[in-house]
Write a protein that holds these residues in place. Structure first.
Motif, PDB file in Angstrom:
ATOM      1  N   SER A   1       0.950  -0.918   0.066  1.00 16.92           N
ATOM      2  CA  SER A   1      -0.038  -0.265   0.562  1.00 16.92           C
ATOM      3  C   SER A   1       0.701   1.026   0.066  1.00 16.92           C
ATOM      4  O   SER A   1       2.294   0.848   0.220  1.00 16.92           O
ATOM      5  N   PHE A   2       0.279   1.895  -0.872  1.00 17.30           N
ATOM      6  CA  PHE A   2       1.040   3.830  -0.297  1.00 17.30           C
ATOM      7  C   PHE A   2       0.462   4.609  -0.451  1.00 17.30           C
ATOM      8  O   PHE A   2      -1.221   4.758  -1.043  1.00 17.30           O
ATOM      9  N   GLY A   3       0.809   5.615   0.329  1.00 16.18           N
ATOM     10  CA  GLY A   3       0.104   6.640   0.682  1.00 16.18           C
ATOM     11  C   GLY A   3       1.360   8.141   0.947  1.00 16.18           C
ATOM     12  O   GLY A   3       2.144   7.725   0.968  1.00 16.18           O
ATOM     13  N   VAL A   4       0.740   9.319   1.229  1.00 15.10           N
ATOM     14  CA  VAL A   4       0.928  10.046   2.104  1.00 15.10           C
ATOM     15  C   VAL A   4       2.131   9.973   2.471  1.00 15.10           C
ATOM     16  O   VAL A   4       2.485  11.442   3.198  1.00 15.10           O
ATOM     17  N   GLU A   5       1.002   9.586   3.865  1.00 13.70           N
ATOM     18  CA  GLU A   5       1.547   9.118   5.734  1.00 13.70           C
ATOM     19  C   GLU A   5       2.155   7.951   5.529  1.00 13.70           C
ATOM     20  O   GLU A   5       2.305   7.727   6.896  1.00 13.70           O
ATOM     21  N   GLU A   6       1.537   7.215   4.862  1.00 14.49           N
ATOM     22  CA  GLU A   6       2.118   5.300   5.281  1.00 14.49           C
ATOM     23  C   GLU A   6       2.461   5.166   3.783  1.00 14.49           C
ATOM     24  O   GLU A   6       1.935   4.760   2.929  1.00 14.49           O
ATOM     25  N   MET A   7       3.417   4.206   4.268  1.00 13.02           N
ATOM     26  CA  MET A   7       4.003   2.908   2.800  1.00 13.02           C
ATOM     27  C   MET A   7       3.920   2.076   3.066  1.00 13.02           C
ATOM     28  O   MET A   7       4.674   1.366   4.403  1.00 13.02           O
ATOM     29  N   ASP A   8       3.542   0.636   2.958  1.00 11.59           N
ATOM     30  CA  ASP A   8       3.896  -0.756   3.364  1.00 11.59           C
ATOM     31  C   ASP A   8       4.828  -1.355   2.007  1.00 11.59           C
ATOM     32  O   ASP A   8       3.900  -1.450   0.885  1.00 11.59           O
ATOM     33  N   PHE A   9       5.229  -2.536   2.398  1.00 14.08           N
ATOM     34  CA  PHE A   9       6.094  -2.844   1.801  1.00 14.08           C
ATOM     35  C   PHE A   9       6.421  -4.769   1.901  1.00 14.08           C
ATOM     36  O   PHE A   9       6.711  -4.697   3.518  1.00 14.08           O
ATOM     37  N   GLN A  10       5.937  -5.009   0.880  1.00 13.72           N
ATOM     38  CA  GLN A  10       6.380  -7.218   1.420  1.00 13.72           C
ATOM     39  C   GLN A  10       7.861  -6.934   1.248  1.00 13.72           C
ATOM     40  O   GLN A  10       8.319  -6.733   0.336  1.00 13.72           O
ATOM     41  N   LEU A  11       8.673  -7.314   2.321  1.00 11.80           N
ATOM     42  CA  LEU A  11       9.861  -8.440   2.295  1.00 11.80           C
ATOM     43  C   LEU A  11       9.798  -9.479   2.273  1.00 11.80           C
ATOM     44  O   LEU A  11       9.368 -10.269   1.837  1.00 11.80           O
ATOM     45  N   LYS A  12      10.992 -10.044   2.098  1.00 14.04           N
ATOM     46  CA  LYS A  12      10.863 -12.142   2.351  1.00 14.04           C
ATOM     47  C   LYS A  12      10.812 -12.640   3.120  1.00 14.04           C
ATOM     48  O   LYS A  12       9.771 -13.745   3.350  1.00 14.04           O
ATOM     49  N   ASN A  13      10.674 -11.711   4.182  1.00 10.38           N
ATOM     50  CA  ASN A  13      10.486 -12.821   5.743  1.00 10.38           C
ATOM     51  C   ASN A  13       9.471 -11.618   6.767  1.00 10.38           C
ATOM     52  O   ASN A  13       9.057 -12.305   7.883  1.00 10.38           O
ATOM     53  N   CYS A  14       9.541 -10.409   5.807  1.00  7.58           N
ATOM     54  CA  CYS A  14       8.584  -9.605   7.087  1.00  7.58           C
ATOM     55  C   CYS A  14       8.024  -8.504   5.811  1.00  7.58           C
ATOM     56  O   CYS A  14       7.999  -8.058   4.690  1.00  7.58           O
ATOM     57  N   LEU A  15       6.829  -7.812   6.810  1.00  9.86           N
ATOM     58  CA  LEU A  15       6.596  -6.752   6.031  1.00  9.86           C
ATOM     59  C   LEU A  15       7.025  -5.575   6.706  1.00  9.86           C
ATOM     60  O   LEU A  15       6.973  -4.835   8.299  1.00  9.86           O
ATOM     61  N   LEU A  16       7.033  -4.272   5.351  1.00  8.43           N
ATOM     62  CA  LEU A  16       8.219  -2.999   6.077  1.00  8.43           C
ATOM     63  C   LEU A  16       7.040  -1.998   6.212  1.00  8.43           C
ATOM     64  O   LEU A  16       6.330  -1.934   4.868  1.00  8.43           O
ATOM     65  N   SER A  17       6.782  -1.300   7.121  1.00 17.13           N
ATOM     66  CA  SER A  17       5.596  -0.165   7.460  1.00 17.13           C
ATOM     67  C   SER A  17       6.341   1.136   7.686  1.00 17.13           C
ATOM     68  O   SER A  17       7.960   1.232   8.695  1.00 17.13           O
ATOM     69  N   VAL A  18       6.134   2.260   6.593  1.00 20.59           N
ATOM     70  CA  VAL A  18       6.636   3.545   6.983  1.00 20.59           C
ATOM     71  C   VAL A  18       5.939   4.438   7.097  1.00 20.59           C
ATOM     72  O   VAL A  18       4.817   4.078   6.387  1.00 20.59           O
ATOM     73  N   LYS A  19       6.163   5.418   8.176  1.00 13.54           N
ATOM     74  CA  LYS A  19       4.706   6.344   8.499  1.00 13.54           C
ATOM     75  C   LYS A  19       5.980   8.088   8.779  1.00 13.54           C
ATOM     76  O   LYS A  19       6.202   7.870   8.595  1.00 13.54           O
ATOM     77  N   GLY A  20       4.991   8.998   7.929  1.00 18.19           N
ATOM     78  CA  GLY A  20       5.751  10.353   7.968  1.00 18.19           C
ATOM     79  C   GLY A  20       4.497  10.815   7.048  1.00 18.19           C
ATOM     80  O   GLY A  20       3.730  11.166   7.259  1.00 18.19           O
ATOM     81  N   GLU A  21       5.326  12.086   6.867  1.00 24.02           N
ATOM     82  CA  GLU A  21       4.650  13.208   5.766  1.00 24.02           C
ATOM     83  C   GLU A  21       4.615  13.322   4.992  1.00 24.02           C
ATOM     84  O   GLU A  21       6.132  13.698   4.007  1.00 24.02           O
TER      85      GLU A  21
END
Length: 84
Positions: A40-60
């Motif tokens: 998922s992606f948006g201006v405040e949060e993005m999520d990426f599937q990595l090999k063994n986990c989910l990476l979540s990035v939050k910001g502005e």
């Protein structure tokens, strides 16, 4: 030898496998290697599937500056980076 190569060598010497890399550059850019898919992606949060986990990035004002098969560069104010 580059810094990333040095880190890889240290990880391998310790018996750890390197499946992804995340580099936060002053809280304004985020370099990520090892992405399998953008969840998922948006201006405040993005999520990426990595090999063994989910990476979540939050910001502005987040935006994807660069994206290829397994690498991404995000820009914006990075507030939180976590793996789940």
């Amino acid at each position: 030898m580059s810094m990333m190569q040095e880190i890889d060598k240290l990880m391998l010497d310790a018996g750890a496998s390197v499946t992804y890399r995340i580099v936060n550059l002053a809280g304004n850019k985020l370099y990520v290697e090892g992405i399998k898919t953008v969840v998922s992606f948006g201006v405040e949060e993005m999520d990426f599937q990595l090999k063994n986990c989910l990476l979540s990035v939050k910001g502005e004002n987040l935006k994807i500056n660069y994206l290829d098969k397994s690498t991404c560069v995000l820009e914006g104010k990075i507030n939180l980076v976590e793996t789940k």
